[in-house]
Design an enzyme around this catalytic site. Structure first.
Site, short mmCIF file in Angstrom:
data_model
loop_
_atom_site.label_atom_id
_atom_site.label_comp_id
_atom_site.label_asym_id
_atom_site.label_seq_id
_atom_site.Cartn_x
_atom_site.Cartn_y
_atom_site.Cartn_z
N GLU B 29 35.48 3.29 -34.57
CA GLU B 29 35.48 4.09 -33.34
C GLU B 29 36.74 4.93 -33.29
OE1 GLU B 29 35.17 0.86 -30.59
OE2 GLU B 29 33.21 0.27 -31.38
N LEU B 58 30.04 3.33 -30.29
CA LEU B 58 30.70 2.13 -29.78
C LEU B 58 29.76 0.94 -29.99
CD1 LEU B 58 32.29 3.28 -26.42
CD2 LEU B 58 33.19 3.44 -28.73
N ALA B 59 29.67 0.49 -31.22
CA ALA B 59 28.72 -0.59 -31.54
C ALA B 59 29.28 -1.35 -32.73
CB ALA B 59 27.34 -0.01 -31.86
N GLU B 60 30.08 -2.35 -32.45
CA GLU B 60 30.79 -3.06 -33.52
C GLU B 60 29.85 -3.77 -34.46
OE1 GLU B 60 31.64 -3.14 -30.34
OE2 GLU B 60 33.56 -2.10 -30.37
N GLN B 82 38.31 -1.48 -33.17
CA GLN B 82 39.40 -0.82 -32.43
C GLN B 82 40.39 -1.85 -31.88
OE1 GLN B 82 38.72 1.79 -28.80
NE2 GLN B 82 38.94 3.25 -30.50
N ALA B 84 40.73 -6.30 -31.97
CA ALA B 84 40.12 -7.53 -32.48
C ALA B 84 39.20 -8.15 -31.44
CB ALA B 84 41.21 -8.53 -32.88
N PHE B 86 37.12 -6.79 -29.74
CA PHE B 86 35.78 -6.19 -29.79
C PHE B 86 35.00 -6.63 -31.02
CE2 PHE B 86 37.78 -2.17 -27.69
CZ PHE B 86 38.11 -2.92 -26.58
N HIS B 131 42.21 -6.99 -24.52
CA HIS B 131 42.89 -6.19 -25.55
C HIS B 131 44.11 -6.91 -26.11
CE1 HIS B 131 40.62 -3.26 -23.15
NE2 HIS B 131 40.60 -2.48 -24.24
#
Lengths: 437, 329
Positions: B29, B58-60, B82, B84, B86, B131
């Site tokens: 991302e 936006l799709a890990e 982006q 960890a 996530f 985050h």
């Protein structure tokens, strides 16, 4: 409320215990199951856990003193409610026996059961003397250090690894090591009590090295002094032709080992022969007492095992009920655990007769000293080929000396000779076809 | 030799590897036009084009899945999560597919991919619950993955290059607080640092401290402080959790007999538990004190409030206090 702690029974037939060290002193706080003292019985050390949390009020037995099981040894001011009654305390006393009984390894006190309310590891109790970390124990063993002689500088007086290293360095440098206060009690050891004349105190010269006495060394010394000074030993020997056993081991040893997992050696044959001979001469399976001779119906054979720490004699219980294979397995197991230092108290007690395979260290004749409380000790010596007369011819046979020391108060030469003859006859009757099971 | 930050070292490693090997691609991302939210890939899309530096949705889960597909088809993808935090939507792809492909195919298929993950928090990061998490223990538990976490710029460059060239899937964790606060001389040009060996950063005879990530730097500060008090610390940089360098860990424990394990991740079932177990199994007779851990508490994350950040994260003072207690034990 006040609770009396009694000398616990640390093994089935243990009747008394020696307080080797108090780990708490009056005024010290003690948690439930925290170690209160160290007790030595025979050749095993054990730590005794406190039956209650509370404060130590009084110690009733001095370090070094030996008292019968059940003797009050300490008074605790216990805290808490339901569990503080004296009967509970008694109930917990013997529970000390449930704690691992420790091992034959000197200084290896039993680790007490962990309490759910055990103190934080970083809040060591008031006195950590007598509790040693694995690193400290290993160093002490490697360098032959008696840890009671080392001054502890860690939290609560704990002996740290560096304390041991410093002690070893100072000893090597010949400087007098700072003695620990607790060590003083041990100075007055038993010999005087047994009436041995006091020898002049030996001096440590500049070229001498002082090896501190380990608990196992002290116990051996005490037992040997006791035995040699109180038992009138008599000694005799015969020679046995063990060619048949040698052939049997040659022929079937490999197969036996593959099947049983233990080697087939001479020793189980000797033990079996001794056990059977004891059935013929039961007086040799006895204990002297002033009230009379105590004959033992059961046969428990002590097996002498040399370890790095010294000689230990674990016991094959009811040896008369075991086959050759059963004896071989039992002996291999005891010897392995003796060397690993993992013998239990029960392994060490109850012996009624001892067999010592001194031939393993190469001797050809031995004059053994009795284990106190026993009437006979048999050694089996080095087997070697010899010219002997068989019939009217000379033959090369494998011969072995069998030596016997006896308590002359209990038996005379007649029984000793008869016993040895019975042992010899049995050993000589073994051949390649003899059953092992 | 130029001094570089950790993030610059990571940038250089990717730049040099993409120049060296056309099969290396980067996806994630905002890694392209934006150059990465931490600027790790700044300038790379201009240099290597959109075909090799790919901005993803936006799709890990898909980032990981696409990277696995690329790796199975001959590319060497670097997938960036982006944060960890996530990576959990991608967890299934990583653990169920990437990690076991080699075993499942009896050695027939390899997944040579790197998943880069900025992780961690601490005072001033203000990452809050989503985050600032430490995720290393989740991945280190999975057979088939390598999990590394360099704390110095030199290692970051050398280990990322080694990770890109490695035929196994590698989880590459970068501590956010270390990104710009740690500088070190980093050589220009090619070198690698092997994935596995731990590094003894300093040697002392009283206490051994094991750490990684930003807290390794706090541990080194604590050791420096303790030196003034006469307490000498060995500090081990456990920069690879999988493989774990048991030999170095055990030897360092034997050196002092008193060990302290420090990490930011929650204490229970963390990397410290594994390190402690290795020491218990292999160095028992050298231990002179209980093994101690100083780690993040068992709460679900580092709160945004500065007070939470400070309370959650061990720092040099707390590490020094714990080591001092051990030294006195």
């Amino acid at each position: 409320m006040e609770v009396t702690v009694k000398m616990p029974q640390l093994g089935e037939s243990v009747t008394e215990g020696t307080v080797s060290a108090w780990l708490k002193k009056p005024g010290d706080r003690v948690e439930r199951y925290e170690s209160l003292l160290e007790v030595i019985t025979d050749k095993v050390n054990a730590e005794v856990p406190s039956p209650h949390a509370g404060v130590v009020k009084a110690l009733l037995v001095k370090e070094g003193d030996t008292v019968p099981v059940g003797t009050p040894i300490c008074i605790l001011e216990a805290e808490g409610e339901g569990e503080a009654d004296a009967s509970a305390a008694e109930g917990h006393g013997p529970a000390a026996g449930a704690a691992p009984a420790g091992s034959a390894e000197p200084g290896a006190g039993a680790v007490t059961a962990a309490s759910t309310e055990s103190p934080q590891p970083f809040a060591p109790g008031q006195s950590e003397r007598g509790r040693y970390s694995p690193a400290v124990r290993r160093l002490a063993r490697e360098h032959g250090v008696d840890l009671t002689q080392v001054r502890g500088t860690g939290a609560g007086g704990r002996v740290t690894r560096e304390d041991v290293e410093r002690f070893v360095a100072q000893r090597a440098a010949g400087a007098p090591a700072p003695a620990a206060p607790a060590a003083v009690h041990r100075a007055a050891e038993a010999p005087a009590a047994h009436g041995a004349p006091a020898a002049p105190a030996p001096k440590l010269g500049p070229d001498d090295e002082l090896l501190p006495l380990t608990p196992i060394r002290r116990t051996i010394a005490r037992n040997m002094v006791l035995s040699a000074s109180t038992i009138p030993h008599a000694w005799t020997m015969v020679e046995a032709d063990v060619t048949g056993i040698e052939r049997l081991i040659e022929a079937r040893g490999a197969e036996f080992r593959a099947r049983e997992g233990v080697p087939l050696t001479f020793l189980p044959f000797a033990v079996k022969a001794a056990v059977e001979a004891l059935k013929v001469v039961p007086r040799l399976n006895a204990t002297w007492s002033e009230e009379g001779i105590i004959l033992h119906r059961r046969v428990h054979i002590g097996i002498a095992v040399a370890t790095e720490e010294g000689l230990v004699v674990p016991v094959v219980h009811d040896a008369d009920r075991l086959s050759i294979a059963g004896l071989a397995a039992a002996i291999a197991d005891l010897a392995a655990r003796a060397r690993a230092g993992t013998l239990k108290l029960d392994d060490m007690q109850g012996g009624t007769f001892t067999v010592d395979n001194t031939g393993a260290v190469g001797t050809e004749l031995s004059v053994p000293i009795l284990v106190p409380g026993q009437t006979g000790i048999l050694t089996t010596e080095r087997a070697k080929k010899k010219p002997v007369v068989v019939g009217d011819a000379i033959a090369i046979r494998t011969m072995m000396a069998l030596c016997l020391s006896i308590d002359h108060r209990v038996v005379d030469g007649a029984e000793a000779g008869r016993f040895l003859t019975e042992v010899r006859r049995r050993l000589e009757s073994v051949g390649p076809e003899t059953g092992l099971y | 030799m130029p001094e570089k930050t950790l993030i610059e070292a990571i940038h250089d490693a990717m730049d040099e590897e993409m120049a060296r090997d056309p099969s290396v691609v980067l996806l994630g991302e905002d890694v392209g036009l934006r150059g990465g939210v931490f600027r790790a890939s700044a300038g790379l899309i201009e240099k290597y084009g959109e075909a090799r530096v790919i901005d993803t949705p936006l799709a890990e889960s898909s980032i990981a899945g696409v990277a696995i597909g690329m790796a199975l088809n001959g590319l060497r993808p670097i997938a960036e999560m982006q944060f960890a935090d996530f990576s959990f939507p991608a967890f299934n792809q990583i653990q169920s597919e990437a990690a076991r492909m080699y075993y499942r195919s009896n050695g027939g298929w390899k997944v040579p991919m790197v998943v880069r993950m900025p992780y961690g928090g601490g005072p001033g990061v203000h990452g809050a619950l989503y985050h600032s998490q430490s995720v290393e223990a989740f991945y280190a538990h999975i057979p088939g993955l390598k999990v590394v976490l360099p704390s110095f710029p030199y290692d970051a460059k050398g280990m990322l290059k080694a990770a890109i060239r490695d035929d196994d899937p590698v989880i590459f964790l970068e501590h956010k607080k270390a990104y710009r606060s740690v500088r070190q001389e980093v050589p220009d040009g090619d070198y690698t640092v092997p994935l596995g060996p731990a590094e003894v950063r300093r040697e002392g005879r009283h206490v051994t401290i094991y750490s990684y990530g930003f807290l390794l730097h706090e541990s080194l500060r604590a050791a420096e402080q303790l030196k003034g008090e006469g307490i000498e610390c060995t500090v081990v940089d456990v920069r690879s959790l999988k493989p774990l360098d048991k030999k170095t860990i055990v030897e360092a424990a034997k050196l002092t007999g008193r060990v302290l394990i420090v990490h930011e991740d929650n204490v229970s079932f963390g990397a410290g538990a594994e390190i402690a177990a290795v020491i218990a199994e292999e160095a028992l007779f050298h231990l002179d004190a209980p093994v101690r851990r100083l780690c993040g508490p068992d709460v679900p994350g580092i709160g945004f409030n500065h007070v939470y950040e400070v309370e959650f994260t061990p720092d040099a003072a707390r590490i020094a206090a714990a080591a001092r207690e051990l030294a006195r034990y």
